[in-house]
Write an enzyme that holds these catalytic residues in place. Sequence first.
Site, PDB file in Angstrom:
ATOM      1  N   PRO A  28      -5.177 -31.316  -5.739  1.00 27.11           N
ATOM      2  CA  PRO A  28      -6.113 -32.066  -3.641  1.00 27.11           C
ATOM      3  C   PRO A  28      -5.329 -31.402  -2.209  1.00 27.11           C
ATOM      4  CG  PRO A  28      -3.566 -33.200  -4.418  1.00 27.11           C
ATOM      5  CD  PRO A  28      -4.091 -32.601  -6.059  1.00 27.11           C
ATOM      6  N   MET A  29      -6.414 -31.652  -1.946  1.00 31.91           N
ATOM      7  CA  MET A  29      -6.277 -30.327  -0.548  1.00 31.91           C
ATOM      8  C   MET A  29      -7.236 -30.918   0.794  1.00 31.91           C
ATOM      9  SD  MET A  29      -5.864 -26.648  -2.015  1.00 31.91           S
ATOM     10  CE  MET A  29      -6.808 -26.984  -3.564  1.00 31.91           C
ATOM     11  N   THR A  30      -6.034 -31.300   1.284  1.00 32.87           N
ATOM     12  CA  THR A  30      -7.336 -31.927   2.605  1.00 32.87           C
ATOM     13  C   THR A  30      -8.293 -30.616   2.805  1.00 32.87           C
ATOM     14  OG1 THR A  30      -5.949 -33.413   3.388  1.00 32.87           O
ATOM     15  CG2 THR A  30      -7.015 -32.409   5.401  1.00 32.87           C
ATOM     16  N   GLN A 110      -7.689 -39.443  -5.204  1.00 33.91           N
ATOM     17  CA  GLN A 110      -6.066 -39.330  -4.722  1.00 33.91           C
ATOM     18  C   GLN A 110      -6.614 -40.171  -3.426  1.00 33.91           C
ATOM     19  OE1 GLN A 110      -3.933 -36.639  -2.063  1.00 33.91           O
ATOM     20  NE2 GLN A 110      -2.597 -35.654  -3.723  1.00 33.91           N
ATOM     21  N   HIS A 191      -0.757 -40.809  -3.370  1.00 37.29           N
ATOM     22  CA  HIS A 191      -0.443 -40.269  -3.038  1.00 37.29           C
ATOM     23  C   HIS A 191       1.183 -40.858  -2.169  1.00 37.29           C
ATOM     24  CE1 HIS A 191       1.261 -36.733  -0.420  1.00 37.29           C
ATOM     25  NE2 HIS A 191      -0.537 -36.165   0.345  1.00 37.29           N
ATOM     26  N   GLY A 192       2.084 -40.349  -3.180  1.00 37.83           N
ATOM     27  CA  GLY A 192       3.106 -40.896  -3.244  1.00 37.83           C
ATOM     28  C   GLY A 192       3.599 -39.828  -2.064  1.00 37.83           C
ATOM     29  N   ALA A 193       3.649 -38.905  -1.318  1.00 36.26           N
ATOM     30  CA  ALA A 193       4.756 -37.930  -0.874  1.00 36.26           C
ATOM     31  C   ALA A 193       4.493 -37.535   0.139  1.00 36.26           C
ATOM     32  CB  ALA A 193       4.531 -36.693  -2.587  1.00 36.26           C
ATOM     33  N   HIS A 194       5.348 -36.427   0.487  1.00 38.62           N
ATOM     34  CA  HIS A 194       5.136 -35.259   1.913  1.00 38.62           C
ATOM     35  C   HIS A 194       5.124 -36.573   3.179  1.00 38.62           C
ATOM     36  CE1 HIS A 194       2.852 -32.970  -0.661  1.00 38.62           C
ATOM     37  NE2 HIS A 194       4.158 -32.740  -0.854  1.00 38.62           N
ATOM     38  N   TYR A 196       4.033 -39.732   4.004  1.00 35.23           N
ATOM     39  CA  TYR A 196       3.003 -40.592   4.031  1.00 35.23           C
ATOM     40  C   TYR A 196       3.739 -42.088   3.697  1.00 35.23           C
ATOM     41  CZ  TYR A 196       0.126 -36.597   4.998  1.00 35.23           C
ATOM     42  OH  TYR A 196      -0.482 -35.698   5.441  1.00 35.23           O
TER      43      TYR A 196
END
Length: 386
Positions: A28-30, A110, A191-194, A196
């Site tokens: 996954p990439m914005t 995602q 998305h459970g990272a970074h 957020y």
Amino acid sequence: MTRTDVEPLFVPLSVRGLALPNRIVMAPMTRNFSPRGVPGDDVAAYYRRRAEGGCGLLITEGVGIDHPAALGDAGLGESHLPHLFGADALAGWKRVVDGVHAAGGKVIPQLWHQGVMREPGTGPFPDVPTLRPSGLWGPAGRTTSLGADYVERVIAPTRAMTESEIQDVIDAYAHSARHARDVGFDGIAVHGAHGYLIDTFLWDETNRRVDAWGGDRRARSRFAAEVVRSIRREVGDAMPIFFRFSQWKQQDFKARLANTPQELEDVLGPIADAGVDVFDGSVRYFDRAEFDGSPLNLSGWARKITGKLAMAIGGIGLDRGFYDSRRDGRAGGADNIELLMARFNRGEFDLVAVGRALLNEPAWTRLLRHGHELPAFDEAKLQVLH
């Protein structure tokens, strides 16, 4: 590289009801190319090209869940982020899914809630408050790539989330999972990272709650587990759930959820039990040991302690991780792939997520399998859909 060298990556894999032709996953990439949150024909063509290029599974860029505070400006100039609610957006995602399926591929969204990273007053619903587990954005003065002006605007503490707000977000994940199922997606990624929203419940620097949503590591995992459990109820038993987690945060690149395998088990155990099938341990470079005394990387440890499938990520196909030096990186060549295969052949992980290399070359998977030279990375391609 010869075809034989990478052939193990092309052994099929089934995850619940999802049959994958190979182990290559588009990370996954914005991309920021969905005006008003709606993916257009250009986005559909972008994903289809990666499926045509042989990629076994595509995970979309982060997609805002059906909650008014899910998306906004996170200090990155993002203004065309996609979401997964509303008739126009759902029709757009159906075109994406249909195109990928027509090319013989599989695709999952995602699901994303920016949480503390959303700057107040921005996004599709600027009047709603930004949500923070304990009112904390994160500690000041840590290593980050975020602009100082943005950090100054968001660093002040706010109120903590209420019980009803927590439940509303959990329900919103379920609503968006239902939307994903209805438009034909093949599974769900969370998305459970970074740094957020979900990650800030996991991280002790941002979760100081003293109720049932805070406490020790297992208690701080409750929110993530309830999100996964709500998604599982909506999508049933056939659709797989992927879960991305990370030690590092955008607020603090040196942050850690766990310093030992036992601590990591405390974090991931409740999430695994809730219904996750694949853990995606997000690191900056895949070929680095996570804990002393073992060569396993973060995804490898997730696999070992939970018994679930795992997916490696971080600079695959390139010579460096995203934040290790310059963000572009050159083509990784034989050395990078040999390091990857050594870990894969030991059974450290089951899937490999390729990011910037697949942005650079839609046919990267096919080139890899047939032993062709992997192209040099062109950073200008990050700015366009191609």
